[in-house]
Design a protein around this motif. Structure first.
Motif, short mmCIF file in Angstrom:
data_model
loop_
_atom_site.label_atom_id
_atom_site.label_comp_id
_atom_site.label_asym_id
_atom_site.label_seq_id
_atom_site.Cartn_x
_atom_site.Cartn_y
_atom_site.Cartn_z
N TYR A 37 0.83 -1.20 0.00
CA TYR A 37 0.00 0.00 0.00
C TYR A 37 0.86 1.24 0.00
O TYR A 37 0.58 2.22 -0.70
N VAL A 39 3.85 1.53 -1.18
CA VAL A 39 4.44 1.68 -2.52
C VAL A 39 3.43 2.31 -3.46
O VAL A 39 3.77 3.11 -4.32
N LEU A 40 2.18 1.93 -3.28
CA LEU A 40 1.14 2.47 -4.16
C LEU A 40 0.66 3.84 -3.71
O LEU A 40 -0.38 4.31 -4.17
N ASP A 41 1.36 4.46 -2.80
CA ASP A 41 1.08 5.83 -2.35
C ASP A 41 -0.19 5.95 -1.52
O ASP A 41 -0.77 7.02 -1.42
N TYR A 42 -0.66 4.85 -0.99
CA TYR A 42 -1.84 4.97 -0.13
C TYR A 42 -1.40 4.92 1.32
O TYR A 42 -1.46 3.88 1.98
N PHE A 44 -2.64 6.31 4.03
CA PHE A 44 -3.66 6.10 5.05
C PHE A 44 -4.05 4.63 5.15
O PHE A 44 -4.18 4.05 6.24
N LEU A 45 -4.19 4.01 3.97
CA LEU A 45 -4.59 2.61 3.96
C LEU A 45 -3.53 1.74 4.63
O LEU A 45 -3.82 0.82 5.39
N ALA A 111 -0.62 8.26 -13.72
CA ALA A 111 -0.45 9.70 -13.52
C ALA A 111 0.03 9.91 -12.10
O ALA A 111 -0.37 9.17 -11.19
N ASP A 112 0.86 10.90 -11.98
CA ASP A 112 1.31 11.20 -10.62
C ASP A 112 0.19 11.91 -9.90
O ASP A 112 0.07 13.12 -9.93
N SER A 113 -0.66 11.07 -9.32
CA SER A 113 -1.81 11.68 -8.67
C SER A 113 -1.35 12.44 -7.45
O SER A 113 -0.34 12.09 -6.84
N ILE A 116 -2.86 11.73 -1.56
CA ILE A 116 -4.21 11.58 -1.00
C ILE A 116 -4.13 11.86 0.50
O ILE A 116 -3.52 11.10 1.25
N ILE A 121 -9.88 11.87 2.37
CA ILE A 121 -10.55 10.60 2.67
C ILE A 121 -11.73 10.82 3.60
O ILE A 121 -12.84 10.33 3.37
N GLN A 124 -14.62 12.49 1.80
CA GLN A 124 -15.38 11.59 0.93
C GLN A 124 -16.17 10.56 1.74
O GLN A 124 -17.27 10.18 1.38
N LEU A 125 -15.56 10.15 2.80
CA LEU A 125 -16.22 9.12 3.62
C LEU A 125 -17.53 9.63 4.18
O LEU A 125 -18.48 8.87 4.34
#
Lengths: 163, 105, 637
Positions: A37, A39-42, A44-45, A111-113, A116, A121, A124-125
């Motif tokens: 996670y 690595v995938l830039d998440y 918070f997760l 894309a370099d989002s 987050i 989060i 949106q939640l």
């Protein structure tokens, strides 16, 4: 490399004959997933994964293992027939899934989002428009409450009937 | 950083974790280890959600939230399951699935 | 006319007491329950007397008309057929109000002493309130459906109270018997109601019994077996009444009903419920008399036959309550017979008046007899006469009141039974000499068996008793009050109050009937005194000389055995057995076939549901794999 390590730990956690070790291997797998996670830039997760899984569920596992079995106890060896069937099913399944993955070409939109943020989060939640998750959020909070009560009720020692 | 890793690699890893979990579920007799296997399966699914979200639809967060909810539900499930195990152990001194035959037939 | 709105409280109070004590049965102290019940029935008694005085004596007009004090529509079957719930005030219902509330109040008070220490004390009073409510509702009913509803309620509470000692199998059997027999008779009543309402289009008494109404003035319905449909309907209605009033052949339940507590026997099976049948016939009397005289003949015949029949049985019984039960049947037979021979309006309606009069006086002295018997049983702890003797020294109050009641039932002046019985005999004499002869004989028999009872219990040889003593004041006071009623009820000018058409008439005293009837009563008493006052072998000798007749009588003419023969041998063997065979072999066979097939099948497929989670998971996964492969190869793209 990292993923290979995760896989090894996963295999060991399902084959280890000692319960406690299986749980510890699971812990490592979960750390590995958390790293995925990251690595995938998440961020918070990953944090949630570490806090909930490692801090909560695995500790729960360890507690229950200690409560229900002896440390020295070894799990029985898998019967050959069962082993063959289970391995066969797993391998075939894995083969099918992998073949599908390998033949399919993804078109990644890398894309370099933007980062987050937790703020995003949270917004949106709790929003209820499009891409809002307030309903599942509420549902899961009720579910957690119910699960908590249920766990307490089930595990509570029954009062011994007064004789 | 993620440019180095193709999506398919992550999916391969998650698939393998998934089937390792399935294998564990099928072979283990102890309920706790079966639950551990289930957790592996759930994690594999989570990785899939997150990875596909990240690679294919980076501007949205559905997969992310899905993973979040799966984690929450897994926590609830584990809590209840372990409560049941403890109660079961207290009653029949075992948590092997093959020995829970009290209510069969 | 006056306002009778308050009479609704006579109904509401016992019902409220029943609900209150019934719902809170476990919570209240038993004595408090009793107090509530007594309070409710006490107020109802006061109101009833008030209504009676207002109706009979404060009424300025010459005749008594029926008044509907309250009425509301309960259920609307069709435009014309409406079921009401209401209160009908007329001379017989007011009279019954007085009888029921008085006896009920006395029994309530008496029971506080008699039932003391009983486990079911609170339950007993609760059901007693229910009974009072049901019985009052019955007499106040304005229409056939209402009377039927309360009729069944009365039967139910009777069942509950007979079965009060439900630990005793005989009590349970007696309760069931009473319920089933009366229920069977009520079937006839219901059919009668339906037939009547079909032809008249109404349930209301005031419309059905209107002398100028369509039912009476016109002949309606067809003819069946030589009698008009209306007559059949009225006979069926009488069948219901016969069931409740224990007329032959439905009399078998009443002696068994003596298994209940003695105050219950006094209230339900002597004074109030069993006269419901008489009341019902009296209520419909206009129809019987003017439109269905054949039904009235049936009533007269059954009444006369029952009274003779029951009197004969009563002579040979040894259980004091059974003797009283048969004497009750006999006396009700009297009342039925009197109704049966009565004509309509004026002097011809003497039978009706006499019947009501006898009902009134009988309620007092029979309740008194039963309560006295209860007092004896309370002291001796036995129902059998052989355990009793020379009790007059031990139970002085019971002795005197019992003697008064015995004299009254025997028809000795100036006690109340004399007046009413005299009127009945006069009415019978006026219409049918045969019935008169039967009743004349029964009067002598009554005196004989009642004094046989009296001498055997209160005179005769001293027995050994364990700490015998007079009953407490709560039991003797009701005895004295009822004895007072027995003494003076006979002086009421009944023919001025209760008549067929509401117009008073004067009765004259029939010396030519009264004197012989007193004579035969005295003869009966003297024979009884000669045989039983001193213990002697003479009575046994006579019994032996009568031989078969004696034993047949003692076994109650084998009516019970005939019933058992009919039900067991005929109905069971000829009807039930084939039905059972069919049920067991055809119906059950089919059911078993399906069942067995299912079981066999499930044994085969049981392996699929092993409960083994691994197996499930394996099957599940294999299924998914197959589905996936199928999908992949079938839709390659």
């Amino acid at each position: 490399m990292g993923s290979a390590l995760v896989l090894i730990f996963a295999i060991m956690s399902v084959t280890s004959r000692k319960l406690l070790r299986a749980a510890i291997y699971l812990l490592f797998v979960l750390i590995g997933v958390a790293i995925f996670y990251l690595v995938l830039d998440y961020m918070f997760l990953a944090a949630v994964q570490i806090v909930v899984y490692m801090g909560g569920i695995v500790v729960l596992f360890i507690f229950s293992i200690l409560l229900t079995s002896h440390l020295s106890e070894k799990l029985q060896v898998v019967k050959p027939l069962e082993f063959i069937i289970a391995a066969l099913v797993s391998l075939i399944g894995a083969g099918v899934a992998l073949s599908v993955i390998s033949t399919h070409t993804f078109k990644p939109v890398v894309a370099d989002s933007p980062e987050i943020t937790v703020f995003e989060i949270g917004t949106q939640l709790l929003s209820y428009g499009k891409y809002g998750y307030v309903l599942p959020f509420e549902v899961i909070s009720v579910l957690l409450l119910a699960a908590m009560i249920a766990a307490i009720v089930i595990a509570k020692r029954e009062k011994k009937p007064e004789s | 950083m993620i440019e180095d890793i193709p999506l398919s690699h992550i999916l391969i890893v998650s698939t393998l974790i998934f089937f390792i979990g399935v294998y564990g579920f099928l072979t283990r007799k102890n309920m706790i280890t079966m639950l551990i296997s289930v957790e592996l399966v759930l994690n594999a699914v989570n990785i899939n959600f997150v990875a596909i979200n990240r690679y294919l639809y980076p501007e949205r967060l559905e997969g992310h939230f899905f993973a979040l909810f799966v984690i929450g539900i897994a926590a609830a499930e584990a809590a209840v399951a372990i409560a049941i195990f403890i109660n079961l152990y207290r009653n029949i001194r075992s948590i092997d699935v093959d020995e829970v035959t009290e209510m069969k037939y | 006319m006056g306002n009778y709105q308050y009479t609704i409280w006579i109904l509401i109070l016992p019902f409220a007491a029943f609900l209150f004590t019934g719902i809170l049965s476990g919570k209240l102290k038993p004595s408090f329950t009793a107090a509530i019940s007594i309070g409710a029935i006490g107020i109802a008694t006061v109101l009833s007397y008030f209504a009676a005085i207002q109706y009979f004596f404060l009424n300025a007009s010459e005749s008594y008309t029926a008044i509907e004090a309250a009425s509301f529509t309960w259920y609307r079957l069709s435009d014309t057929l409406v079921i009401d719930m209401g209160i009908l005030i007329d001379s017989i219902s007011v009279m019954m109000l007085v009888v029921i509330t008085t006896v009920s109040l006395m029994v309530h008070i008496y029971s506080t002493g008699y039932m003391k220490g009983d486990d079911g004390y609170a339950r007993y009073f609760t059901f007693l309130s229910l009974f009072s409510f049901a019985m009052l509702g019955l007499v106040l009913a304005t229409n056939l459906i209402q009377i039927y509803v309360f009729w069944e309620l009365v039967g139910l509470s009777s069942y509950l109270l007979i079965g009060h000692y439900y630990q005793k199998p005989s009590a349970v059997a007696a309760a069931k018997k009473a319920f089933i027999v009366t229920r069977f008779a009520d079937l006839g009543f219901l059919i009668g109601i339906l037939m009547l309402s079909y032809y008249t289009g109404t349930f209301s008494f005031s419309e059905i019994t209107d002398p100028n109404g369509p039912l009476i003035t016109q002949t309606i319905g067809g003819v069946f077996l030589g009698l008009s449909t209306l007559t059949w309907a009225m006979i069926l209605v009488f069948m219901g009444g016969a069931g409740k009033s224990a007329m032959f052949p439905f009399h078998i339940w009443l002696p068994d009903a003596m298994e209940g507590p003695t105050p219950i026997s006094a209230l339900i099976h002597a004074a109030t419920m069993v006269v419901a049948g008489v009341f019902l016939v009296a209520r419909m009397f206009t129809v019987y008399s003017l439109a269905a005289p054949e039904a009235l003949e049936v009533i007269a015949f059954i009444g006369a036959f029952t009274s003779l029949f029951a009197a004969l049985i009563a002579i040979t019984q040894t259980d004091i309550k059974k003797i009283l039960a048969y004497s009750t049947i006999s006396q009700i037979g009297y009342m039925m017979m009197a109704l049966g021979v009565s004509g309509y309006s004026g002097e011809a309606g003497l039978g009706f008046t006499a019947s009501m009069f006898h009902l009134f006086t009988h309620a007092f002295f029979k309740a008194l007899l039963f309560l006295g018997a209860g007092s004896i049983i309370h002291a001796v702890h036995s129902n059998e006469m052989k355990d009793m003797g020379n009790l007059r020294k031990h139970l002085p109050a019971t002795h005197i009141t019992f003697l008064i009641a015995t004299l009254a039932i025997s028809g000795i002046p100036p006690f109340s039974g004399f007046f009413s019985k005299d009127e009945i005999l006069a009415a019978a004499y006026a219409s049918n000499k045969l019935y008169f002869a039967v009743e004349y004989l029964v009067a002598g028999l009554t005196a004989f068996y009642m004094f046989r009872l009296y001498f055997k219990v209160f005179w005769g040889k001293e027995r050994t008793y364990e700490n015998i003593q007079e009953s407490p004041a709560s039991m003797t006071i009701p005895l004295w009050i009822l004895a007072f009623g027995t003494l003076f009820a006979g002086f009421l000018p009944f023919s001025h109050l209760v008549t067929t058409d509401g117009i008073p008439f004067d009765t004259h005293f029939h010396w030519n009937i009264a004197l012989p009837s007193v004579g035969i009563a005295l003869a009966g008493i003297f024979i009884a005194a000669a045989l039983y006052k001193k213990e002697s072998a003479r009575s046994q000798k006579i019994a032996a000389s009568l031989g078969a007749f004696y034993s047949v009588t003692k076994e109650k003419f084998y009516v019970d055995e005939i019933y058992i023969f009919i039900t067991k041998k005929i109905i069971f063997n000829l009807i039930s057995m084939p039905v059972v065979w069919f049920d067991r072999h055809i119906v059950d066979g089919f059911m078993n076939l399906t069942g067995n097939t299912t079981v066999a099948l499930s044994f085969r497929i049981r392996k699929f549901q092993s409960g083994n989670i691994h197996q499930y998971a394996l099957v599940f996964l294999t299924g998914i794999l197959i589905a996936t492969l199928f999908y992949l190869f079938y839709y390659p793209n």
